[in-house]
Design a protein around this motif. Sequence first.
Motif, PDB file in Angstrom:
ATOM      1  N   SER A  47       0.806  -1.213   0.000  1.00 32.01           N
ATOM      2  CA  SER A  47       0.000   0.000   0.000  1.00 32.01           C
ATOM      3  C   SER A  47       0.843   1.269   0.000  1.00 32.01           C
ATOM      4  N   PRO A  48       0.441   2.275  -0.786  1.00 29.92           N
ATOM      5  CA  PRO A  48       1.090   3.580  -0.699  1.00 29.92           C
ATOM      6  C   PRO A  48       0.385   4.531   0.262  1.00 29.92           C
ATOM      7  N   GLU A  49      -0.741   4.077   0.852  1.00 30.45           N
ATOM      8  CA  GLU A  49      -1.605   5.016   1.576  1.00 30.45           C
ATOM      9  C   GLU A  49      -1.709   4.721   3.064  1.00 30.45           C
ATOM     10  N   LYS A  50      -1.262   5.678   3.862  1.00 33.16           N
ATOM     11  CA  LYS A  50      -1.459   5.606   5.307  1.00 33.16           C
ATOM     12  C   LYS A  50      -2.910   5.968   5.609  1.00 33.16           C
ATOM     13  N   PHE A  51      -3.509   5.289   6.599  1.00 32.45           N
ATOM     14  CA  PHE A  51      -4.883   5.621   7.004  1.00 32.45           C
ATOM     15  C   PHE A  51      -4.820   6.626   8.147  1.00 32.45           C
ATOM     16  N   VAL A  52      -4.643   6.162   9.375  1.00 32.67           N
ATOM     17  CA  VAL A  52      -4.442   7.105  10.481  1.00 32.67           C
ATOM     18  C   VAL A  52      -3.240   6.670  11.308  1.00 32.67           C
ATOM     19  N   GLU A  53      -2.582   7.645  11.904  1.00 31.15           N
ATOM     20  CA  GLU A  53      -1.558   7.364  12.904  1.00 31.15           C
ATOM     21  C   GLU A  53      -1.878   8.197  14.132  1.00 31.15           C
ATOM     22  N   ILE A  54      -1.513   7.667  15.288  1.00 32.01           N
ATOM     23  CA  ILE A  54      -1.723   8.373  16.546  1.00 32.01           C
ATOM     24  C   ILE A  54      -0.401   8.409  17.293  1.00 32.01           C
ATOM     25  N   LYS A  55       0.039   9.620  17.608  1.00 31.81           N
ATOM     26  CA  LYS A  55       1.250   9.820  18.391  1.00 31.81           C
ATOM     27  C   LYS A  55       0.891  10.708  19.568  1.00 31.81           C
ATOM     28  N   GLU A  56       1.253  10.228  20.779  1.00 31.68           N
ATOM     29  CA  GLU A  56       0.847  10.899  22.001  1.00 31.68           C
ATOM     30  C   GLU A  56      -0.664  11.060  21.967  1.00 31.68           C
ATOM     31  N   ASN A  57      -1.188  12.274  21.948  1.00 26.40           N
ATOM     32  CA  ASN A  57      -2.653  12.393  21.883  1.00 26.40           C
ATOM     33  C   ASN A  57      -3.094  13.144  20.617  1.00 26.40           C
ATOM     34  N   ARG A  58      -2.331  12.961  19.540  1.00 22.27           N
ATOM     35  CA  ARG A  58      -2.668  13.570  18.252  1.00 22.27           C
ATOM     36  C   ARG A  58      -2.943  12.485  17.221  1.00 22.27           C
ATOM     37  N   ILE A  59      -4.036  12.631  16.482  1.00 27.18           N
ATOM     38  CA  ILE A  59      -4.385  11.694  15.423  1.00 27.18           C
ATOM     39  C   ILE A  59      -4.225  12.395  14.080  1.00 27.18           C
ATOM     40  N   PHE A  60      -3.640  11.680  13.117  1.00 26.12           N
ATOM     41  CA  PHE A  60      -3.380  12.231  11.783  1.00 26.12           C
ATOM     42  C   PHE A  60      -3.935  11.276  10.725  1.00 26.12           C
ATOM     43  N   THR A  61      -4.459  11.830   9.639  1.00 26.38           N
ATOM     44  CA  THR A  61      -4.855  11.010   8.499  1.00 26.38           C
ATOM     45  C   THR A  61      -4.356  11.683   7.222  1.00 26.38           C
ATOM     46  N   TYR A  62      -4.135  10.856   6.182  1.00 27.71           N
ATOM     47  CA  TYR A  62      -3.442  11.328   4.981  1.00 27.71           C
ATOM     48  C   TYR A  62      -4.176  10.865   3.716  1.00 27.71           C
ATOM     49  N   PRO A  63      -5.322  11.461   3.389  1.00 35.34           N
ATOM     50  CA  PRO A  63      -6.060  11.018   2.200  1.00 35.34           C
ATOM     51  C   PRO A  63      -5.261  11.210   0.912  1.00 35.34           C
ATOM     52  N   MET A  64      -5.351  10.206   0.026  1.00 35.48           N
ATOM     53  CA  MET A  64      -4.674  10.267  -1.273  1.00 35.48           C
ATOM     54  C   MET A  64      -5.735  10.238  -2.367  1.00 35.48           C
ATOM     55  N   LYS A  65      -5.738  11.230  -3.233  1.00 37.97           N
ATOM     56  CA  LYS A  65      -6.644  11.262  -4.380  1.00 37.97           C
ATOM     57  C   LYS A  65      -5.988  12.057  -5.497  1.00 37.97           C
ATOM     58  N   GLY A  66      -5.788  11.402  -6.620  1.00 40.40           N
ATOM     59  CA  GLY A  66      -5.203  12.052  -7.787  1.00 40.40           C
ATOM     60  C   GLY A  66      -3.832  11.488  -8.114  1.00 40.40           C
ATOM     61  N   THR A  67      -3.688  10.860  -9.283  1.00 40.97           N
ATOM     62  CA  THR A  67      -2.396  10.329  -9.714  1.00 40.97           C
ATOM     63  C   THR A  67      -2.117  10.731 -11.155  1.00 40.97           C
ATOM     64  N   ILE A  68      -0.816  10.798 -11.476  1.00 45.31           N
ATOM     65  CA  ILE A  68      -0.398  11.088 -12.848  1.00 45.31           C
ATOM     66  C   ILE A  68       0.986  10.489 -13.052  1.00 45.31           C
ATOM     67  N   ASP A  69       1.246  10.020 -14.261  1.00 46.82           N
ATOM     68  CA  ASP A  69       2.560   9.488 -14.610  1.00 46.82           C
ATOM     69  C   ASP A  69       3.585  10.619 -14.509  1.00 46.82           C
ATOM     70  N   SER A  70       4.676  10.369 -13.806  1.00 46.65           N
ATOM     71  CA  SER A  70       5.677  11.423 -13.597  1.00 46.65           C
ATOM     72  C   SER A  70       6.369  11.844 -14.898  1.00 46.65           C
ATOM     73  N   LYS A  71       6.283  10.996 -15.936  1.00 47.05           N
ATOM     74  CA  LYS A  71       6.931  11.314 -17.214  1.00 47.05           C
ATOM     75  C   LYS A  71       6.126  12.304 -18.059  1.00 47.05           C
ATOM     76  N   VAL A  72       4.865  12.519 -17.704  1.00 44.37           N
ATOM     77  CA  VAL A  72       4.047  13.507 -18.417  1.00 44.37           C
ATOM     78  C   VAL A  72       4.690  14.882 -18.246  1.00 44.37           C
ATOM     79  N   GLN A  73       4.762  15.631 -19.323  1.00 44.24           N
ATOM     80  CA  GLN A  73       5.376  16.962 -19.253  1.00 44.24           C
ATOM     81  C   GLN A  73       4.627  17.857 -18.272  1.00 44.24           C
ATOM     82  N   ASN A  74       5.354  18.500 -17.386  1.00 43.70           N
ATOM     83  CA  ASN A  74       4.759  19.364 -16.348  1.00 43.70           C
ATOM     84  C   ASN A  74       3.717  18.597 -15.522  1.00 43.70           C
TER      85      ASN A  74
END
Length: 322
Positions: free
Chosen positions: A131-158
């Motif tokens: 998987s390339p996608e983290k769901f949630v992480e909790i450190k001390e009393n902080r929760i983080f989430t990292y939604p992933m949406k949108g992909t493109i081939d890196s070779k496409v110009q710009n």
Amino acid sequence: MNKKLIKDKLNKFGSLKEPFLFVISYDFTKSYIEKLSNLPASIKFQLNQKEDFSKRTLKTKLEKFPISFEEYKKKFEIIQEEIKKGNSYLLNLTAKTKIDTTFSLDEIYENTKSKYKLRFKNKKEDFVCFSPEKFVEIKENRIFTYPMKGTIDSKVQNAKEKILANQKEMAEHTMVVDLLRNDLGMVGLNVKVEEFRYIETINAGDKELLQVSSKISATLQENWYENIGDIITSILPAGSITGTPKKKTVEILKKVEDYDRDFYTGIFGIFDGKSFDSFVLIRFIEADEKGNLFYKSGGGITCDSDVLAEYEELIDKIYLAF
């Protein structure tokens, strides 16, 4: 195991500060929760592995036998009708594709270059996930989430400029961020979008992809580890692999997809006694009882989606990341 039993077991292990691995299916019908000290050799994981794009030692042979375009188009059109009716605004349509490869699931696990990977095998289940996608992480009393949406081939110009300027991708990503802001608001306070639409590079086998992600956080109570089960089950299934509004979208997808996701698009992760880390079960290959391999993949559909582009994305996401 149902949702309540999963919640109670997670709470119990968390309260004991017992390090454990958990794997939870998309619909809560299946789960595996076990102490790290008791894991069998057939269950392996690697987390936060650094991807080295320069070392690609194996050539991958992968044949794909996907759903036909005509069949996919029918499902796509049903989803567009649901969007027109106002029943959903974003739906993550997935499919199950038979594949052939010379590599076993063990070899795929060992050779895959991915940040987060899992090899799971017991009497009933046999799958690998990178998987390339983290769901949630909790450190001390902080929760983080990292939604992933949108992909493109890196070779496409710009490529970076194009993906960030794409209005369809912007709308889709914004909807998922809004959904996950609301999810974190159910379990925490002081919800913040810390980073909005930043770029990550992902190894996709014979190519590199640029992936758009965001970072959202909230504050939890100091005894959060006693309520891990309540926190996690409250925000599952993950918004990035369902859509919005979540409940209605899940109902629509169950009818349209016409197959069981099982562990695919569920989550896995560990609690080490102090912190909690979890990942979405995507880039997922499973074996059936006859040894046939199936790769499950999909993508988000909005009112602006192009059916051919979405069909191609579903197939493009079927790869080995060696």
